[in-house]
Scaffold this motif. Structure first.
Motif, short mmCIF file in Angstrom:
data_model
loop_
_atom_site.label_atom_id
_atom_site.label_comp_id
_atom_site.label_asym_id
_atom_site.label_seq_id
_atom_site.Cartn_x
_atom_site.Cartn_y
_atom_site.Cartn_z
N LEU A 93 1.29 -1.04 0.00
CA LEU A 93 0.06 0.09 -0.06
C LEU A 93 0.66 1.54 0.34
O LEU A 93 1.79 1.51 0.59
CB LEU A 93 -0.62 -0.41 1.37
N LEU A 94 0.83 1.83 -1.11
CA LEU A 94 1.39 3.35 -0.72
C LEU A 94 0.61 4.62 -0.65
O LEU A 94 -0.52 4.64 -1.00
CB LEU A 94 2.22 3.51 -2.74
N ARG A 95 0.54 5.66 0.36
CA ARG A 95 0.73 6.72 0.42
C ARG A 95 0.90 7.60 -0.56
O ARG A 95 2.49 7.76 -0.68
CB ARG A 95 1.17 6.90 1.98
N VAL A 96 0.28 8.61 -1.59
CA VAL A 96 0.86 9.58 -2.38
C VAL A 96 0.30 10.73 -2.81
O VAL A 96 -0.56 11.15 -2.12
CB VAL A 96 0.02 9.11 -4.15
N LEU A 126 -0.89 5.99 -13.19
CA LEU A 126 -1.17 4.78 -11.50
C LEU A 126 -1.92 4.73 -11.32
O LEU A 126 -1.22 2.68 -10.77
CB LEU A 126 -0.78 6.55 -9.86
N ALA A 130 -0.32 0.50 -10.58
CA ALA A 130 -1.24 -1.05 -9.85
C ALA A 130 -1.44 -1.55 -10.33
O ALA A 130 -1.05 -2.66 -9.62
CB ALA A 130 -1.79 0.84 -9.10
N LYS A 136 -1.99 -1.47 -3.78
CA LYS A 136 -2.69 -0.71 -4.03
C LYS A 136 -1.82 0.60 -3.84
O LYS A 136 -1.17 0.96 -2.92
CB LYS A 136 -3.71 -0.94 -2.76
N TYR A 137 -3.20 1.51 -3.63
CA TYR A 137 -2.56 3.08 -3.38
C TYR A 137 -3.85 3.86 -2.54
O TYR A 137 -5.24 3.99 -3.13
CB TYR A 137 -1.49 3.85 -4.40
N GLU A 138 -2.93 5.25 -1.59
CA GLU A 138 -4.32 6.47 -1.14
C GLU A 138 -3.45 7.59 -1.58
O GLU A 138 -2.24 7.68 -1.62
CB GLU A 138 -4.46 5.88 -0.22
#
Length: 170
Positions: A93-96, A126, A130, A136-138
Motif C-alpha cells: 500500500l503506497l501513500r501518494v 498510477l 498499480a 494499492k495506493y491512497e
C-alpha cells in the motif's frame, strides 16, 4: 514595438497583449502540440501525452516505443506493459502525496461519505502501474498546497517537505 522582457520590472507591458489573449481564448487552434482550446482562465482544456517505453535487444540495440497515449477527454489508451512484470510490489500500500495541477491531478466528483477521488494524467498512469505491478495506493493532498521551498532550518515545506520528512522518519 519595443523589446519585451519578463525579467526586468522596468519593462512596460505590451499594449497588444490583452487583445491577443482575448483572440486566443475565443478560438481553437491546431498546432505542433495538437489541439489548443483555451479556457477563460488561460488553461488549455485539451492536453495529450505519449507514454514511451524503452527496450534493448542485442539484434536491434536500444528501441523507443509508444506504449500508450493519454488525453484529457478519453484518458489512457494503451498499456504500460509488454509482458507481466514481477515487481515484488504485490499487496504493498503506497501513500501518494499530491497537489492539484491540471491536467495531471484534478479533483473528481465525490460521492457522499466516500473518500475524495482524483482524475487526470498522473492518476491514470498510477492506476495502470498499480494494475500491472499489483499494488494499492491512497492519495492525499499536501496540507499547505505548495510544491515546497527551503526553510531557514534546512528543512522544506510543501510537497518536497512532505516527501523528505516521511523518508527521514522511515
Amino acid at each position: 514595438m519595443a523589446s519585451l522582457s519578463c525579467m526586468r520590472k522596468s519593462t512596460k507591458p505590451w499594449n497588444g497583449g490583452w487583445s491577443m489573449l482575448d483572440t486566443i481564448q475565443k478560438g481553437r487552434i491546431s498546432g505542433l502540440t495538437g489541439l489548443m482550446d483555451f479556457r477563460s482562465n488561460g488553461a488549455n482544456s485539451y492536453a495529450q501525452f505519449e507514454i514511451l517505453g524503452t527496450a534493448y535487444s542485442e539484434t536491434f540495440g536500444k528501441d523507443v516505443k509508444r506504449l500508450a497515449v493519454w488525453d484529457s477527454f478519453r484518458g489512457m489508451n494503451g498499456s504500460l506493459k509488454e509482458s507481466k512484470v514481477d515487481s515484488g510490489m504485490q499487496g504493498v500500500l503506497l501513500r501518494v502525496a499530491t497537489l492539484l495541477e491540471e491536467p495531471f491531478v484534478m479533483a473528481a466528483e465525490s460521492m457522499l461519505g466516500q473518500p475524495k477521488r482524483y482524475k487526470g494524467f498522473s492518476i491514470d498512469v498510477l492506476d495502470a502501474l498499480a494494475k500491472t505491478l499489483d499494488f494499492k495506493y491512497e492519495i492525499y493532498q499536501v496540507a499547505d498546497g505548495k510544491y515546497g521551498s527551503p526553510q531557514a532550518n534546512g528543512s522544506w515545506d510543501g510537497l518536497i517537505g512532505e516527501l523528505t520528512n516521511k523518508a527521514i522518519k522511515s
